[in-house]
Design an enzyme around this catalytic site. Structure first.
Site, PDB file in Angstrom:
ATOM      1  N   HIS A 141      39.450  44.979  28.438  1.00 61.20           N
ATOM      2  CA  HIS A 141      40.032  46.007  29.309  1.00 61.20           C
ATOM      3  C   HIS A 141      41.517  46.168  28.983  1.00 61.20           C
ATOM      4  CE1 HIS A 141      36.889  47.083  32.189  1.00 61.20           C
ATOM      5  NE2 HIS A 141      36.535  45.807  32.266  1.00 61.20           N
ATOM      6  N   ARG A 146      43.126  48.113  31.745  1.00 60.00           N
ATOM      7  CA  ARG A 146      43.640  47.256  32.815  1.00 60.00           C
ATOM      8  C   ARG A 146      44.892  46.538  32.315  1.00 60.00           C
ATOM      9  NH1 ARG A 146      39.342  43.064  34.068  1.00 60.00           N
ATOM     10  NH2 ARG A 146      38.329  44.907  34.937  1.00 60.00           N
ATOM     11  N   GLU A 153      27.469  41.212  33.131  1.00 57.99           N
ATOM     12  CA  GLU A 153      27.760  42.341  34.009  1.00 57.99           C
ATOM     13  C   GLU A 153      27.101  43.617  33.475  1.00 57.99           C
ATOM     14  OE1 GLU A 153      32.240  40.807  35.362  1.00 57.99           O
ATOM     15  OE2 GLU A 153      32.027  42.367  33.839  1.00 57.99           O
ATOM     16  N   HIS A 181      29.629  46.576  32.659  1.00 58.30           N
ATOM     17  CA  HIS A 181      30.759  46.406  31.741  1.00 58.30           C
ATOM     18  C   HIS A 181      30.322  46.632  30.299  1.00 58.30           C
ATOM     19  CE1 HIS A 181      34.436  43.963  30.344  1.00 58.30           C
ATOM     20  NE2 HIS A 181      33.759  44.260  29.249  1.00 58.30           N
ATOM     21  N   ASP A 212      34.095  49.876  32.969  1.00 56.19           N
ATOM     22  CA  ASP A 212      33.138  49.510  34.013  1.00 56.19           C
ATOM     23  C   ASP A 212      32.642  50.805  34.642  1.00 56.19           C
ATOM     24  OD1 ASP A 212      33.895  46.921  33.486  1.00 56.19           O
ATOM     25  OD2 ASP A 212      35.022  46.652  35.344  1.00 56.19           O
TER      26      ASP A 212
END
Length: 323
Positions: A232, A203, A297, A300, A239
């Site tokens: 990320h 990301r 999460e 993740h 994810d």
């Protein structure tokens, strides 16, 4: 009750899990699976071993025994009564809440005010200065790793908690050692009949900045602080979820992807037996290959060597190629 929870019960029943006679309850009673009351300390109704249970308000995974007309005796003492959109716990009415959907709606409202201004500010922001002897970036397109690994990149469209496209195209990249580890995880899962569905991997840092700015302070445990950068951003986080190799259907987990609520936690007690079992299948396959689940999460996972890579700023346009 939201559709995810209602479908979860139906999926559980169709899966052929063994269940006691108590499983033969009405659909309305099983649709009570969910969370109620205060967001800071919710009461969770969930399924375990073919029966409803309650967690919270002083009860720890306590079994509910039907006494008639939507009434349940709580193991250890107390009574729960089911109502449309609520429960009564020892006489106190607690409304049903989809806390994740409520937070997402608030974020959408804020972002919609001026999404382009938010993006411009993010692109103009300066990433944190890092020192260290980092390995050179070697991002691998995950669609080239194993044909059974499929993509559903939410941030390339508007079906995400921000409600807007954030990536210029759908793509998923990891640093080469992490990509190789993911390949091994996919091989192990294929033997169990599952494929990996990727929602996000590398990301760009500016997107992390946008996430942080748009997210309310009480939900920021679900997003990375741009002052530190995200794993990320380093190309070492992914994810993902599971899909059935035979049918192509995505499996049901205890929460939606990117749901900003306690249901997203890796050890959340709620949902159904099947959902929790599938969550465990994913977690076991990933941790066996050097990934660690993020506690807040279930989807993740961080690769063990993430500290060896610097924060990345390349956009998906700059990365080029891909599918």
């Amino acid at each position: 009750m939201n559709g995810l929870v209602r479908r979860s019960f139906l999926a559980f029943g169709a899966a052929g899990f063994a269940a006691p006679t108590a499983f033969a309850q009405t659909r309305a009673e099983w649709a009570a699976i969910g969370q109620y009351g205060d967001k800071a300390a919710p009461v969770t109704v969930f399924e375990k071993d073919g029966a409803l249970h309650i967690d919270g308000a002083g009860h720890a995974s306590a079994r509910l025994t039907a006494t008639g007309r939507g009434r349940y005796a709580i193991a250890g003492g107390g009574e729960l009564v089911l109502e449309p959109g609520a429960v009564q716990l020892n006489g106190t009415r607690l409304a049903f809440h989809d806390f994740g959907a409520e937070t997402e709606a608030a974020i959408h409202a804020g972002v919609r005010a001026d999404p382009e201004a938010l993006r411009r500010q993010a692109l103009a922001a300066t990433p944190p200065v890092e020192t260290g002897d980092f390995l050179p970036a070697d991002l691998v397109d995950l669609t080239t790793v194993d044909p059974r690994i499929k993509l559903d990149i939410r941030y390339a469209g508007s079906n995400n908690f921000m409600g807007i496209p954030l990536y210029e195209r759908a793509g998923a990249y990891l640093q080469r050692p992490a990509a190789e580890a993911l390949k091994q995880a996919q091989a192990a899962l294929a033997a169990q009949g599952y494929g990996l569905l990727i929602h996000d991997a590398y990301r760009p840092w500016f997107v992390t900045w946008m996430f942080w700015e748009a997210t309310p302070p009480d939900a920021r445990m679900f997003v990375a602080n741009p002052a530190k950068g995200s794993r990320h951003n380093r190309g070492c986080a992914v994810d993902l979820t599971l899909y059935d190799l035979k049918t192509g259907r995505v499996v049901e987990m205890p929460s939606r992807y990117d749901e900003f609520s306690g249901r997203a936690h890796a050890d959340f007690v709620g949902g159904t037996t099947k959902q929790r079992a599938l969550r465990a299948v994913l977690r076991e396959a990933m941790t066996a290959q050097g990934f660690e689940v993020y506690a807040e999460e279930w989807w993740h996972f961080d690769f063990k060597d993430w500290r060896r890579y610097a924060i990345g700023t390349k956009t998906f346009t700059a990365l080029g190629g891909g599918k």
